[in-house]
Design a protein around this motif. Structure first.
Motif, short mmCIF file in Angstrom:
data_model
loop_
_atom_site.label_atom_id
_atom_site.label_comp_id
_atom_site.label_asym_id
_atom_site.label_seq_id
_atom_site.Cartn_x
_atom_site.Cartn_y
_atom_site.Cartn_z
N TYR A 33 0.84 -1.20 0.00
CA TYR A 33 0.00 0.00 0.00
C TYR A 33 0.87 1.25 0.00
O TYR A 33 1.97 1.25 0.56
CB TYR A 33 -0.86 0.05 1.27
N TYR A 35 0.25 5.23 1.31
CA TYR A 35 -0.59 6.20 2.00
C TYR A 35 0.13 7.54 2.01
O TYR A 35 1.35 7.61 1.97
CB TYR A 35 -0.81 5.81 3.47
N GLN A 37 0.11 11.03 4.63
CA GLN A 37 -0.35 11.48 5.94
C GLN A 37 -0.18 12.98 6.04
O GLN A 37 0.92 13.51 5.88
CB GLN A 37 0.44 10.79 7.07
N GLY A 40 -4.55 16.68 10.25
CA GLY A 40 -6.00 16.81 10.16
C GLY A 40 -6.67 15.78 9.27
O GLY A 40 -7.90 15.66 9.29
N HIS A 41 -5.88 15.05 8.49
CA HIS A 41 -6.47 14.06 7.57
C HIS A 41 -6.09 12.63 7.92
O HIS A 41 -6.67 11.69 7.41
CB HIS A 41 -6.03 14.34 6.13
N GLY A 42 -5.12 12.46 8.76
CA GLY A 42 -4.69 11.11 9.07
C GLY A 42 -4.06 10.43 7.86
O GLY A 42 -3.52 11.08 6.97
N LEU A 43 -4.18 9.13 7.84
CA LEU A 43 -3.63 8.33 6.74
C LEU A 43 -4.67 8.16 5.65
O LEU A 43 -5.78 7.70 5.92
CB LEU A 43 -3.21 6.96 7.26
N PHE A 90 3.80 7.00 3.31
CA PHE A 90 4.12 5.74 3.97
C PHE A 90 3.75 4.58 3.07
O PHE A 90 2.66 4.54 2.49
CB PHE A 90 3.36 5.61 5.29
N GLN A 104 -1.57 -4.71 9.40
CA GLN A 104 -0.83 -3.86 8.49
C GLN A 104 0.41 -3.30 9.20
O GLN A 104 0.34 -2.91 10.37
CB GLN A 104 -1.72 -2.72 8.00
N TYR A 105 1.51 -3.28 8.49
CA TYR A 105 2.78 -2.79 9.02
C TYR A 105 3.33 -1.73 8.07
O TYR A 105 3.22 -1.87 6.85
CB TYR A 105 3.78 -3.93 9.18
N PHE A 106 3.95 -0.72 8.67
CA PHE A 106 4.36 0.45 7.90
C PHE A 106 5.87 0.59 7.79
O PHE A 106 6.62 0.18 8.68
CB PHE A 106 3.79 1.71 8.57
N GLY A 107 6.28 1.22 6.70
CA GLY A 107 7.67 1.62 6.54
C GLY A 107 7.94 2.91 7.28
O GLY A 107 7.05 3.49 7.92
N LYS B 2 -16.88 10.71 7.89
CA LYS B 2 -15.83 9.70 7.84
C LYS B 2 -16.32 8.42 8.48
O LYS B 2 -17.15 8.44 9.40
CB LYS B 2 -14.62 10.21 8.63
N TYR B 36 -2.50 1.75 16.67
CA TYR B 36 -1.13 2.03 16.28
C TYR B 36 -0.60 3.18 17.12
O TYR B 36 -1.34 4.10 17.48
CB TYR B 36 -1.05 2.43 14.81
N PRO B 44 3.85 4.53 11.71
CA PRO B 44 2.99 3.91 12.73
C PRO B 44 3.45 2.49 13.02
O PRO B 44 3.83 1.75 12.11
CB PRO B 44 1.60 3.91 12.06
N PHE B 100 -8.06 -1.09 5.06
CA PHE B 100 -7.98 -0.62 6.44
C PHE B 100 -8.47 0.82 6.51
O PHE B 100 -8.12 1.65 5.68
CB PHE B 100 -6.54 -0.71 6.95
N PHE B 102 -8.62 4.18 8.85
CA PHE B 102 -7.89 4.78 9.97
C PHE B 102 -8.60 6.00 10.54
O PHE B 102 -9.22 6.79 9.81
CB PHE B 102 -6.49 5.22 9.50
N GLY B 103 -8.50 6.16 11.86
CA GLY B 103 -8.82 7.43 12.48
C GLY B 103 -7.70 8.41 12.20
O GLY B 103 -6.60 8.02 11.77
N SER B 104 -7.95 9.68 12.46
CA SER B 104 -6.94 10.70 12.15
C SER B 104 -5.86 10.80 13.23
O SER B 104 -4.87 11.49 13.04
CB SER B 104 -7.61 12.05 11.95
#
Lengths: 115, 112
Positions: A33, A35, A37, A40-43, A90, A104-107, B2, B36, B44, B100, B102-104
């Protein structure tokens, strides 16, 4: 650590130039994936891949393209960068767990600034 | 609206306090719930995962899911300055387990 690396880690580029970000994983995960970031918008999901040459759009795909020619590499390209694409990017993988669900795991992220 | 809502904070507490972080969601198909932790300028990292309803405890952390209210919580006991980070909730459904939501994120600051 799910064996995910991203390159470059930081980049400053000018409006209108093409930019490619690379995600590399070492554990043969099928799902990858991209994403972004923003405060105010998150991922927000840009694109994802469910196998070599199999990709699909996320919620904010306009202005981005992806390619996956090998299991381990997932590339994100900004064809003509704009200031609105200044963000932290990310890469992530998802891994099947014992209950049959995926986690899910992130870089570490790539910080991109478009001037 | 959302699909996942999370108060952005910031939340500031003294060291040793019990912290409660929360998310609400609208999709009743969500079955898998994750928390996370994200330190500044890092990616995260998965902290906890729960399936369906109930509680799960891991050291000082407890994750709670109330599906009837579409509400999930993360409790941190005996909070430490090292817990200062942004906490994101995430969810996925049985029907689309590789997508997935996600919340912010809620920014937490634990003061020594």
């Amino acid at each position: 650590d799910a064996g995910i690396t991203q390159s470059p880690r930081h980049k400053v580029t000018e409006t209108g130039t093409p930019v490619t970000l690379r995600c590399h994983q070492t554990e043969n995960h099928r799902y990858m994936y991209w994403y972004r970031q923003d405060p105010g918008h998150g991922l927000r999901l840009i694109h994802y891949s469910y196998g070599v040459k199999d990709t699909d759009k996320g919620e904010v795909s306009d202005g981005y393209s992806v390619s996956r020619s090998k299991t381990e590499d997932f590339l994100l390209t900004l064809e003509s960068a704009t200031s609105s694409q200044t963000s932290v990017y990310f890469c992530a993988i998802s891994e099947r767990k014992d209950r049959g669900h995926y986690e899910q795991y992130f870089g570490p992220g790539t910080r991109l600034t478009v001037t | 609206q959302k699909e996942v809502e999370q108060d952005p904070g910031p939340l500031s507490v003294p060291e040793g306090a019990i912290v409660s972080l929360n998310c609400t969601y609208s999709n009743s198909a969500f079955q898998y719930f994750m928390w996370y932790r994200q330190y500044s300028r890092k990616g995260p990292e998965l902290l906890m995962y729960t399936y369906s309803s109930g509680n799960k405890e891991d050291g000082r952390f407890t994750a709670q899911v109330d599906k009837s209210s579409k509400y999930i919580s993360l409790f941190i006991r005996d909070s430490q300055p090292s817990d200062s980070a942004t906490y994101l909730c995430a969810m996925s459904s049985l029907y689309n387990f590789n997508k997935f939501y996600f919340g912010s994120g809620t920014k937490l600051n634990v003061k020594p």
